[in-house]
Design a protein around this motif. Sequence first.
Motif, PDB file in Angstrom:
ATOM      1  N   LEU A 613     -16.129   8.072  -5.919  1.00 57.42           N
ATOM      2  CA  LEU A 613     -16.855   7.516  -4.829  1.00 57.42           C
ATOM      3  C   LEU A 613     -17.826   6.691  -5.451  1.00 57.42           C
ATOM      4  O   LEU A 613     -18.648   5.988  -4.482  1.00 57.42           O
ATOM      5  CB  LEU A 613     -17.400   8.768  -4.111  1.00 57.42           C
ATOM      6  CG  LEU A 613     -16.634   9.641  -3.367  1.00 57.42           C
ATOM      7  CD1 LEU A 613     -17.277  10.671  -2.694  1.00 57.42           C
ATOM      8  CD2 LEU A 613     -16.148   8.625  -2.136  1.00 57.42           C
ATOM      9  N   GLY A 614     -18.130   6.309  -6.319  1.00 58.44           N
ATOM     10  CA  GLY A 614     -19.258   5.615  -7.399  1.00 58.44           C
ATOM     11  C   GLY A 614     -18.522   4.369  -7.555  1.00 58.44           C
ATOM     12  O   GLY A 614     -18.774   3.260  -7.058  1.00 58.44           O
ATOM     13  N   ILE A 654      -2.220   9.531   1.474  1.00 59.79           N
ATOM     14  CA  ILE A 654      -1.850   8.222   0.986  1.00 59.79           C
ATOM     15  C   ILE A 654      -3.021   7.302   1.646  1.00 59.79           C
ATOM     16  O   ILE A 654      -3.146   7.128   2.834  1.00 59.79           O
ATOM     17  CB  ILE A 654      -0.479   8.073   1.330  1.00 59.79           C
ATOM     18  CG1 ILE A 654       0.487   9.079   1.058  1.00 59.79           C
ATOM     19  CG2 ILE A 654      -0.152   6.603   0.961  1.00 59.79           C
ATOM     20  CD1 ILE A 654       0.523   9.628  -0.312  1.00 59.79           C
ATOM     21  N   PRO A 655      -3.561   6.515   0.647  1.00 58.44           N
ATOM     22  CA  PRO A 655      -4.562   5.599   1.095  1.00 58.44           C
ATOM     23  C   PRO A 655      -4.063   4.271   1.788  1.00 58.44           C
ATOM     24  O   PRO A 655      -3.721   3.410   0.971  1.00 58.44           O
ATOM     25  CB  PRO A 655      -5.344   5.256  -0.202  1.00 58.44           C
ATOM     26  CG  PRO A 655      -4.232   5.338  -1.380  1.00 58.44           C
ATOM     27  CD  PRO A 655      -3.421   6.564  -0.738  1.00 58.44           C
ATOM     28  N   TYR A 656      -3.391   4.349   2.893  1.00 59.59           N
ATOM     29  CA  TYR A 656      -2.535   3.132   3.282  1.00 59.59           C
ATOM     30  C   TYR A 656      -3.510   2.363   4.041  1.00 59.59           C
ATOM     31  O   TYR A 656      -3.438   1.190   3.947  1.00 59.59           O
ATOM     32  CB  TYR A 656      -1.740   3.830   4.668  1.00 59.59           C
ATOM     33  CG  TYR A 656      -0.302   4.334   3.922  1.00 59.59           C
ATOM     34  CD1 TYR A 656      -0.091   3.942   2.724  1.00 59.59           C
ATOM     35  CD2 TYR A 656       0.294   5.356   4.655  1.00 59.59           C
ATOM     36  CE1 TYR A 656       1.243   4.187   2.087  1.00 59.59           C
ATOM     37  CE2 TYR A 656       1.809   5.780   4.179  1.00 59.59           C
ATOM     38  CZ  TYR A 656       2.199   5.252   2.939  1.00 59.59           C
ATOM     39  OH  TYR A 656       3.237   5.775   2.392  1.00 59.59           O
ATOM     40  N   GLY A 666     -13.701   4.588   5.412  1.00 58.83           N
ATOM     41  CA  GLY A 666     -13.371   5.863   5.334  1.00 58.83           C
ATOM     42  C   GLY A 666     -12.623   6.352   4.342  1.00 58.83           C
ATOM     43  O   GLY A 666     -12.048   7.634   4.806  1.00 58.83           O
ATOM     44  N   PHE A 667     -12.443   5.955   3.313  1.00 61.34           N
ATOM     45  CA  PHE A 667     -11.479   6.339   2.294  1.00 61.34           C
ATOM     46  C   PHE A 667     -12.262   7.531   1.810  1.00 61.34           C
ATOM     47  O   PHE A 667     -13.646   7.695   1.307  1.00 61.34           O
ATOM     48  CB  PHE A 667     -11.464   5.439   1.109  1.00 61.34           C
ATOM     49  CG  PHE A 667     -10.123   4.771   1.261  1.00 61.34           C
ATOM     50  CD1 PHE A 667      -9.706   4.412   2.328  1.00 61.34           C
ATOM     51  CD2 PHE A 667      -9.354   4.331  -0.102  1.00 61.34           C
ATOM     52  CE1 PHE A 667      -8.216   3.721   2.352  1.00 61.34           C
ATOM     53  CE2 PHE A 667      -8.243   3.749  -0.095  1.00 61.34           C
ATOM     54  CZ  PHE A 667      -7.650   3.373   1.345  1.00 61.34           C
ATOM     55  N   THR A 668     -11.446   8.831   1.401  1.00 59.43           N
ATOM     56  CA  THR A 668     -12.454  10.031   0.701  1.00 59.43           C
ATOM     57  C   THR A 668     -12.162   9.821  -0.593  1.00 59.43           C
ATOM     58  O   THR A 668     -11.460   9.077  -1.248  1.00 59.43           O
ATOM     59  CB  THR A 668     -11.443  11.296   1.350  1.00 59.43           C
ATOM     60  OG1 THR A 668     -10.139  11.181   0.795  1.00 59.43           O
ATOM     61  CG2 THR A 668     -11.350  11.517   3.011  1.00 59.43           C
ATOM     62  N   LYS A 673      -9.310   8.492  -5.411  1.00 59.56           N
ATOM     63  CA  LYS A 673      -8.547   8.805  -6.919  1.00 59.56           C
ATOM     64  C   LYS A 673      -7.175   8.426  -6.900  1.00 59.56           C
ATOM     65  O   LYS A 673      -6.713   7.897  -7.857  1.00 59.56           O
ATOM     66  CB  LYS A 673      -8.697  10.245  -6.882  1.00 59.56           C
ATOM     67  CG  LYS A 673      -8.003  10.760  -8.437  1.00 59.56           C
ATOM     68  CD  LYS A 673      -8.510  12.100  -8.742  1.00 59.56           C
ATOM     69  CE  LYS A 673      -7.922  13.399  -7.413  1.00 59.56           C
ATOM     70  NZ  LYS A 673      -6.339  13.399  -7.710  1.00 59.56           N
ATOM     71  N   SER A 674      -6.336   8.683  -5.716  1.00 58.90           N
ATOM     72  CA  SER A 674      -5.085   8.158  -5.570  1.00 58.90           C
ATOM     73  C   SER A 674      -4.953   6.532  -5.846  1.00 58.90           C
ATOM     74  O   SER A 674      -3.940   6.251  -6.443  1.00 58.90           O
ATOM     75  CB  SER A 674      -4.342   8.686  -4.353  1.00 58.90           C
ATOM     76  OG  SER A 674      -4.465  10.059  -4.406  1.00 58.90           O
TER      77      SER A 674
END
Length: 788
Positions: A613-614, A654-656, A666-668, A673-674
């Motif tokens: 996140l950083g 999955i980060p689509y 809005g990525f968690t 990480k993925s």
Amino acid sequence: MPKKRIHKDRSTDIGPKTRNRVECKCTLHCNGSKWVDPRTFERHRQEMERFRTITSVPQSTSQFRSSMSSPVDVGSSSTSKRRRKQEEEEEGQDSSNTSYSDGDESNQTDYQKPINIPTKRKHPKFHQTELIPDDENLNNDSDDNGGSDDNDGLNDNGDDNSYKKDFNNNESYTEDDDRGFSDDDVPIEQFTAPDFDDFDFESDDEYPDSNLEFNDSWILLWILKYQARFRLPDVAINSLIKFFRIVLSDADNKRFKNFPTSSYMMRKVLEFGKHSKTYAVCPSCNKLYNESEIRSTSGFKCNHVEFPNHPRRNLRKPCGTEVTDRVPTTSGFIIKPKMVYPLPSLKAQIIAMYRRPGFESLLEKWANRDGEAGLYTDIYDGEIWKTFPSSTDNSAEQRQFFTPNTADSHLGIMINLDWFQPFDSASYSTGAIYGVICNLPREVRFKKENMLILALLPGPNEVKLHKINHYLAPIVDELLEFWSGVNLPPSEDHPEGKKIRLAVICCANDVPAARKLCGHISALAACYRCYKRANVVGRKANFGGFEDISEWFQDRDPEEHRTNAEAWRYCKTRDERDTHVSATLVRWSEMLRLPYFNPIRHLVVDPMHCLFLGIAKWIVKKLWIDGGKLSKSDLKLMENRAKQIKLPADMGRIPYKISTGDGFSGFTADQWKSFILIYAIPLMWDLLVTSDRNILANFVKACSLLTCRIINNDMLNQAHDRLLQVALLIEENYGQEFITPNIHLSLHITDCCEDYGPLYSFWCYSFERMNGLLGNNLIILILCLCEK
């Protein structure tokens, strides 16, 4: 076969529960003479000794005082006002993103000499003399700290700016000013919680048969949730419980023979409120009061004094905020506190866990494992677990706290402080302090049934800076009791009881929570693990400059931290506190009352917030997207490529949605990480220039090494070198001002791995999941923890 119920022998003459009082003649709390409890007398005696020690001005403190007396440029009055105003605004952003008296017998608990926990590096004390810049000169980007701003200020501010206006005027002292203090003035701000003299943990008077066996309590919890959802009265729930009993008894009378017959019996089975305390909280200063005491007073006002020894008498007045409300009812009105602080009993949670079948065998598993030097598979391979001392005497023959013989009786816990939004339709931030028993195997350690809830902090906003000490005080009181040893009640396995000791060995939080919990200054101003201070270029601060890394990349001295934190408590004004924090980088934390606690090594850098996140978010969004290195068409191309990659179902989300919004919206933390470990290189490699490819390659390699479930010293050294190379490449290609606090803190992650093992042992992913569970079940949890 059902367990035999253990009945307490009530035939013996136990005697009265009250203790003989002794006369205390201290001038700090008892005004020269007062009859108090023996425990309170001992606390007052040690507080007097500690006060005399600090006022005697030892060597290190004398040097600090001399620096305090020298002219310090803390900014003009207008600058200080801007700093305070900005801090208040940024505290608000944090929350959106995620009776004191002379007769009070409660006091600061015992001060004990800290344990000399060995440090990895022996170094001369390193100090830098430059002053900390104003908050307005620090550039903090929310993208660099996981959605929680760390811009709460470099000085010790509250919400009230009237003090600064009053103190900075040019008028001379009036007759209201008083530089001499009577003996009954308390010299320091008190964070102690009120005593619950009528609270007896082992008393069964309220529910005489508390050992009632009933294994289907989830049915009762569903009934409570049903009541909360549809706001049903207790009369309706009584009827519903009776109906359930009839139906379930017809289905299986043997299984449901102990099903409650009323809501009273339901609370008896679930033991609601039996082992918990509920404090009333001042909405302004967060001072805690005994709820039962203030209910009898209409319009009760807070009498907490933040600066009891302020040079100006009119600024030594109590807070004065009303703590209670008059709530109208059909028969008149009732008095209720405006804010409440439910404090779950740590002792009750530990006892409940020890009653589970097989729990103690799980605690002993770590003692039967084989370890290999230089190989880290879990927290037990770290230096902290191996070297944690069992006492505070610092003797030559120091025994270890964690041994195979004490595997099931000496517990080490990791705590986490975090704030979250429990409601979807309102901006309301509440906090929670969790605990994890590290003795448990890693596969069950972070399951919700094994998590300890130490506190639920009231909203609607985050607690500001040192005011969290009011909430920490009763928690630390219980932790001190566990450090000395707590006897569990008799059970079938232990007819004579069992003595348990417990110690906090790790604090895992994001940066804003970490500095509040342990009393460090903002990460925008200085690192809390080494002697690196931020550089100020124009109106922005950064952590660039690695030519002199050998001078500042050294562990801070925990004893120096404690000394400076103690001195903070004796500052008489807010300006004096501001100057002290600017010079020493620390403020007081109640966690320092734990004699074994190391505020430097025990406070880890969380990899989830720091790396993913950083740094990952900062590089991709700030350096490449905002810097024009990646266009909108590039983001769409990356998204199309990502959809063509097929991953196993257990890889998580999955980060689509890469091209949504400004990119990566809005990525968690799990998605970041993925993305870094799997997608980043195949999706972005041909879209970046050579210098950015080098940054990406080094960062991905470092993350890949650190996220291995088993690591060794060679892997840690390589990961550290890669992270350092990332910092050097960013500084070379983008400038020193782009070296953020997270980029610097990442250089300490390998040290944390040496202390606590792989990242899986201490990162915050599991604690974040608990936030979601608490948010979904907050009403039920409050019902379980508070007696109303």
